[in-house]
Every structure is written in C-alpha cells, then in structure tokens.
Design an enzyme around this catalytic site. Structure first.
Site, PDB file in Angstrom:
ATOM      1  N   GLY A  18       0.796  -1.044  -0.031  1.00  0.00           N
ATOM      2  CA  GLY A  18      -0.122  -0.037   0.070  1.00  0.00           C
ATOM      3  C   GLY A  18       0.889   1.205  -0.048  1.00  0.00           C
ATOM      4  N   GLN A  69       2.997   9.983   1.392  1.00  0.00           N
ATOM      5  CA  GLN A  69       4.155   9.130   1.422  1.00  0.00           C
ATOM      6  C   GLN A  69       5.108   9.482   0.387  1.00  0.00           C
ATOM      7  OE1 GLN A  69       2.049   4.907   2.237  1.00  0.00           O
ATOM      8  NE2 GLN A  69       4.154   4.998   3.455  1.00  0.00           N
ATOM      9  N   CYS A 126       5.744   0.132   7.635  1.00  0.00           N
ATOM     10  CA  CYS A 126       5.406   1.023   6.937  1.00  0.00           C
ATOM     11  C   CYS A 126       6.777   1.517   6.024  1.00  0.00           C
ATOM     12  CB  CYS A 126       5.275   2.275   7.829  1.00  0.00           C
ATOM     13  SG  CYS A 126       4.593   4.028   6.901  1.00  0.00           S
ATOM     14  N   LEU A 127       6.535   1.974   4.686  1.00  0.00           N
ATOM     15  CA  LEU A 127       7.620   2.349   3.829  1.00  0.00           C
ATOM     16  C   LEU A 127       8.279   3.595   4.256  1.00  0.00           C
ATOM     17  CD1 LEU A 127       5.972   1.421   0.410  1.00  0.00           C
ATOM     18  CD2 LEU A 127       7.714   0.097   1.875  1.00  0.00           C
ATOM     19  N   HIS A 167      -4.885   0.898   7.400  1.00  0.00           N
ATOM     20  CA  HIS A 167      -3.494   1.627   7.391  1.00  0.00           C
ATOM     21  C   HIS A 167      -3.263   2.753   6.537  1.00  0.00           C
ATOM     22  CE1 HIS A 167       1.100   1.251   8.220  1.00  0.00           C
ATOM     23  NE2 HIS A 167       1.047   1.620   7.042  1.00  0.00           N
ATOM     24  N   GLU A 168      -3.494   2.524   5.307  1.00  0.00           N
ATOM     25  CA  GLU A 168      -3.222   3.710   4.369  1.00  0.00           C
ATOM     26  C   GLU A 168      -4.248   4.855   4.608  1.00  0.00           C
ATOM     27  OE1 GLU A 168      -0.692   3.551   2.619  1.00  0.00           O
ATOM     28  OE2 GLU A 168      -0.343   1.455   3.131  1.00  0.00           O
ATOM     29  N   HIS A 171      -2.905   7.281   6.725  1.00  0.00           N
ATOM     30  CA  HIS A 171      -1.873   8.091   6.209  1.00  0.00           C
ATOM     31  C   HIS A 171      -2.441   9.467   6.005  1.00  0.00           C
ATOM     32  CE1 HIS A 171       2.135   6.206   6.321  1.00  0.00           C
ATOM     33  NE2 HIS A 171       1.744   5.324   6.153  1.00  0.00           N
TER      34      HIS A 171
END
Length: 185
Positions: A47, A52, A98-99, A140-141, A144
């Site tokens: 995702g 991000q 997380c990235l 989760h996304e 963000h």
C-alpha cells in the site's frame, strides 16, 4: 516515475490530506496513480498513500496480493477521496510496518471490518465493505491521509523505546533498498 518515499519526521506525514477536485487540471490523476503503483512495487510495499510521496492528497493505492492470503487474491485498488463510514467487529492485533518508517514494526489493533466510500481513478463511485487483512491494509493507508502513522497506535512505552530509532530514520540513518527523502538530512 518512481518517487522517493518520504521518511518519518516529514511534516506532510502528519497533515490531514486534501480532497482531490475532479476538475483540477494541475496534474494527471491516472499518471499519478500509475506512478504510485510503480513506486510501491519498487519498494516492495502492499500500500502507498499520496503523503508518502510528499503529496497531501486524499489518495492511496493498494495491492495486497503479495501477502499471499486467500481473500487478498486480486486485491488491487485505487482509493480517491475515501471516507470510512463505519468500523466494526472485534479489534485484532497484527504486526504492521511502513515504507516511511523502515525497519520498525509493531502490533497494531484494528477493528476487523469496515465500510468505505471512495472513487477510483476514473471517478467511478463505490461503497464497499472489507474485512480481515483487506480492511487492515485500507485502515493503515487511510490513517496516512488522516495524518496518522502506525506508530501512534503502539503503546506509550513502545513509542518511547522507539524514539531514537525514529530520530535516526528522519536523519537518514537507515538502510533501505528504495529511494527515500529524509526531512532532517
């Protein structure tokens, strides 16, 4: 185009993102979506939210098929201007990462089901329900675009223990296999 992933500490990750106006001609939504998928795949993520990559827009993409769970087969979607309408069910814990916060993982409890309204990249409207891992990836996304990071769901003690590691990430003191943009470098 592959964007650098914005690292922990960048203010864009803490802002509530802005809705995308379908009449806004200042960027090509379909191209941005394609670039976000390319960026996500390059970083081996499932995702990616627009903040991000440094864009404070209510947009995220998911492709959770690599998680290799039965209910995630073909789960590749674009969420434009999403709104979670309802979260229900017993919260359950799962180790998330997380990235934007590489090398850190932690158990996050989230409700097992959600109902969400959103548009795709062609401005088709949807209202759908998701459960289990699909719901978790969306939650989760979605966090963000609300300016919330998964670390904020961790217990206070765990957050305190991670403080120096998070500081190092913001300074670029972390090894990753993808390009990142560090706020305190």
């Amino acid at each position: 185009m592959i964007y650098p992933i914005v690292a922990y500490g960048d203010p864009v990750l803490k802002k509530v993102a802005q809705d995308i106006d379908p009449k806004d001609a200042s960027f090509d939504l379909k191209q941005l979506v394609a670039d976000m998928f390319e960026t996500m795949y390059n970083a081996q993520g499932v995702g990616l939210a627009a903040p991000q990559i440094g864009k404070s827009l209510r947009l995220f993409v998911v492709d959770a098929e690599p998680m290799d769970e039965e209910n995630l087969k073909g789960f590749k979607k674009v969420f434009v201007n999403p709104e979670i309408l309802e979260e229900t069910g017993t919260p359950w814990a799962y180790e998330e990462g997380c990235l934007s916060i590489p090398t850190i993982r932690g158990d996050v409890e989230r409700p097992e089901k959600l109902r969400i309204r959103y548009y795709d990249e062609n401005w088709n409207a949807y209202e759908e329900e998701y459960h289990g891992m699909a719901a978790r990836v969306i939650q989760h996304e979605y966090d963000h675009i609300e300016g919330i990071l998964f670390t904020e769901h961790l217990p206070a003690l765990k957050r305190r223990l991670l403080k120096s590691k998070l500081g190092n990430i913001s300074k670029g003191k972390v090894r990753v296999d993808y390009r990142m943009r560090f706020p305190n470098l």
